[in-house]
Scaffold this motif. Structure first.
Motif, PDB file in Angstrom:
ATOM      1  N   ILE A  10     -29.597 -23.263   6.899  1.00 14.32           N
ATOM      2  CA  ILE A  10     -30.460 -23.302   8.088  1.00 14.32           C
ATOM      3  C   ILE A  10     -29.643 -23.609   9.336  1.00 14.32           C
ATOM      4  O   ILE A  10     -29.866 -23.016  10.408  1.00 14.32           O
ATOM      5  N   ALA A  11     -28.657 -24.513   9.238  1.00 16.51           N
ATOM      6  CA  ALA A  11     -27.819 -24.829  10.394  1.00 16.51           C
ATOM      7  C   ALA A  11     -27.009 -23.613  10.836  1.00 16.51           C
ATOM      8  O   ALA A  11     -26.859 -23.338  12.033  1.00 16.51           O
ATOM      9  N   ALA A  12     -26.503 -22.842   9.860  1.00 13.19           N
ATOM     10  CA  ALA A  12     -25.748 -21.633  10.206  1.00 13.19           C
ATOM     11  C   ALA A  12     -26.644 -20.608  10.874  1.00 13.19           C
ATOM     12  O   ALA A  12     -26.249 -19.937  11.842  1.00 13.19           O
ATOM     13  N   LEU A  13     -27.856 -20.465  10.382  1.00 20.77           N
ATOM     14  CA  LEU A  13     -28.792 -19.520  10.987  1.00 20.77           C
ATOM     15  C   LEU A  13     -29.113 -19.909  12.423  1.00 20.77           C
ATOM     16  O   LEU A  13     -29.148 -19.056  13.318  1.00 20.77           O
ATOM     17  N   VAL A  14     -29.365 -21.194  12.647  1.00 18.73           N
ATOM     18  CA  VAL A  14     -29.664 -21.654  14.000  1.00 18.73           C
ATOM     19  C   VAL A  14     -28.482 -21.401  14.924  1.00 18.73           C
ATOM     20  O   VAL A  14     -28.645 -20.993  16.091  1.00 18.73           O
ATOM     21  N   GLY A  15     -27.258 -21.609  14.427  1.00 17.49           N
ATOM     22  CA  GLY A  15     -26.075 -21.356  15.254  1.00 17.49           C
ATOM     23  C   GLY A  15     -25.927 -19.892  15.625  1.00 17.49           C
ATOM     24  O   GLY A  15     -25.659 -19.551  16.791  1.00 17.49           O
ATOM     25  N   VAL A  16     -26.136 -18.997  14.652  1.00 19.71           N
ATOM     26  CA  VAL A  16     -26.012 -17.561  14.933  1.00 19.71           C
ATOM     27  C   VAL A  16     -27.091 -17.116  15.914  1.00 19.71           C
ATOM     28  O   VAL A  16     -26.819 -16.356  16.870  1.00 19.71           O
ATOM     29  N   VAL A  17     -28.317 -17.571  15.714  1.00 19.23           N
ATOM     30  CA  VAL A  17     -29.401 -17.194  16.613  1.00 19.23           C
ATOM     31  C   VAL A  17     -29.143 -17.735  18.020  1.00 19.23           C
ATOM     32  O   VAL A  17     -29.398 -17.053  19.032  1.00 19.23           O
ATOM     33  N   MET A  19     -26.214 -18.315  19.478  1.00 22.83           N
ATOM     34  CA  MET A  19     -25.152 -17.525  20.139  1.00 22.83           C
ATOM     35  C   MET A  19     -25.664 -16.146  20.530  1.00 22.83           C
ATOM     36  O   MET A  19     -25.329 -15.632  21.620  1.00 22.83           O
ATOM     37  N   ALA A  20     -26.486 -15.532  19.661  1.00 22.66           N
ATOM     38  CA  ALA A  20     -27.038 -14.221  19.996  1.00 22.66           C
ATOM     39  C   ALA A  20     -27.961 -14.328  21.205  1.00 22.66           C
ATOM     40  O   ALA A  20     -27.965 -13.446  22.080  1.00 22.66           O
ATOM     41  N   SER A  24     -27.672 -12.281  24.814  1.00 20.16           N
ATOM     42  CA  SER A  24     -28.802 -11.537  25.355  1.00 20.16           C
ATOM     43  C   SER A  24     -29.299 -12.169  26.657  1.00 20.16           C
ATOM     44  O   SER A  24     -29.766 -11.459  27.553  1.00 20.16           O
ATOM     45  N   TRP A  25     -29.179 -13.492  26.770  1.00 21.10           N
ATOM     46  CA  TRP A  25     -29.642 -14.186  27.970  1.00 21.10           C
ATOM     47  C   TRP A  25     -28.892 -13.714  29.208  1.00 21.10           C
ATOM     48  O   TRP A  25     -29.474 -13.539  30.275  1.00 21.10           O
ATOM     49  N   ASN A  26     -27.620 -13.428  29.083  1.00 20.11           N
ATOM     50  CA  ASN A  26     -26.819 -12.959  30.231  1.00 20.11           C
ATOM     51  C   ASN A  26     -27.328 -11.619  30.730  1.00 20.11           C
ATOM     52  O   ASN A  26     -27.491 -11.398  31.943  1.00 20.11           O
TER      53      ASN A  26
END
Length: 280
Positions: A10-17, A19-20, A24-26
């Protein structure tokens, strides 16, 4: 997988999301700036688009049936919209700086109009679809599966059995033996019907399917005090009672009622009286 492994996943998933979302925010911030948004609105614009995608994903995992399909459509639509805006941001270098003209996302006017319409309609769509998804999630009632029903019944049965075992064993009350049937005294049935109270001719007694119980000896007090009459006495009473009767009135029923005797004796009295009158 143990709890520690699930936590790492779950921590890895939160990190990837996360960063993505930053990438996309930029792009989404620059697109919002190009469509006339102020710095604060441009900073919040990516949360409107990508945030609703996350909300639709959670609703997809919770809802079922038509509501789940609706959440999937919202997720697909906003994912496609974010992809198109990120793609436009990569094709138009002017969006990376502040020198681009407001409302200009493409050189071809029809494409520019479509892109501006898409970028400006996403916040309004987030308000509508986000509110609808939250309402569906709050009013959602999970469907009970047969397995859940079986598990609940087994749990209830186990609880009842355990509670029954925990109960203290009470001492049963002593059973008093019933008296023997022969020791019971037979009830005394008193016949209160007078011998003279007879049913009229032609009356049929109702048959009872219930068998009559055997009765004991009738006490002397319950018997009629009138002594039994002999045939001569009955004939004398019948002569006196029918002295002024016409011959056609001389019937067995009339004699029976007059002297209060049985039908058989009344017929005998009738024949005797008719014979006397004929002899005279």
């Amino acid at each position: 997988m143990n709890r520690f492994g699930k936590g790492l996943l779950i921590a890895a998933l939160v990190g990837v999301v996360g960063m993505a979302f930053r990438v996309s925010w930029n792009a989404l911030r620059d697109v919002a700036t190009a469509t006339g948004a102020d710095p604060t609105a441009a900073t919040l614009y990516p949360f409107v688009v990508d945030g609703l995608m996350a909300l639709a994903l959670v609703a997809t995992l919770v809802l079922t049936g038509d509501a789940r399909r609706f959440a999937l459509r919202v997720l697909a639509a906003y994912t496609l919209a974010s992809l198109v805006l990120n793609y436009v941001h990569g094709l138009v270098p002017e969006l990376h700086s502040e020198v681009v003209d407001w409302g200009r996302l493409a050189d071809w006017d029809p494409a520019n109009w479509a892109l501006v319409l898409l970028a400006t309609s996403l916040p309004v769509g987030s308000i509508y679809f986000g509110s609808d998804l939250v309402a569906k999630v709050l009013h959602h009632r999970p469907i009970e599966t047969p397995a859940d029903s079986v598990n609940q019944e087994e749990s209830t049965e186990a609880t009842v059995k355990r509670s029954t075992v925990d109960l203290g064993v009470s001492t049963p009350a002593p059973i008093t033996p019933a008296p023997a049937l022969a020791a019971l005294e037979a009830p005394v049935v008193v016949d209160l019907v007078k011998p003279t109270d007879r049913a009229p001719v032609g009356a049929v007694a109702a048959e009872s399917a219930r068998p009559r119980r055997a009765t004991g000896r009738v006490p002397d007090a319950a018997r009629s005090s009138r002594p039994a009459r002999t045939a001569e006495q009955l004939l004398t009473e019948a002569r006196t009672a029918t002295a002024d009767w016409a011959d056609k009135e001389l019937t067995a029923e009339g004699i029976r009622r007059a002297v209060r005797t049985s039908p058989a004796r009344a017929r005998d009295l009738r024949e005797a009286l008719r014979a006397e009158r004929t002899a005279v």
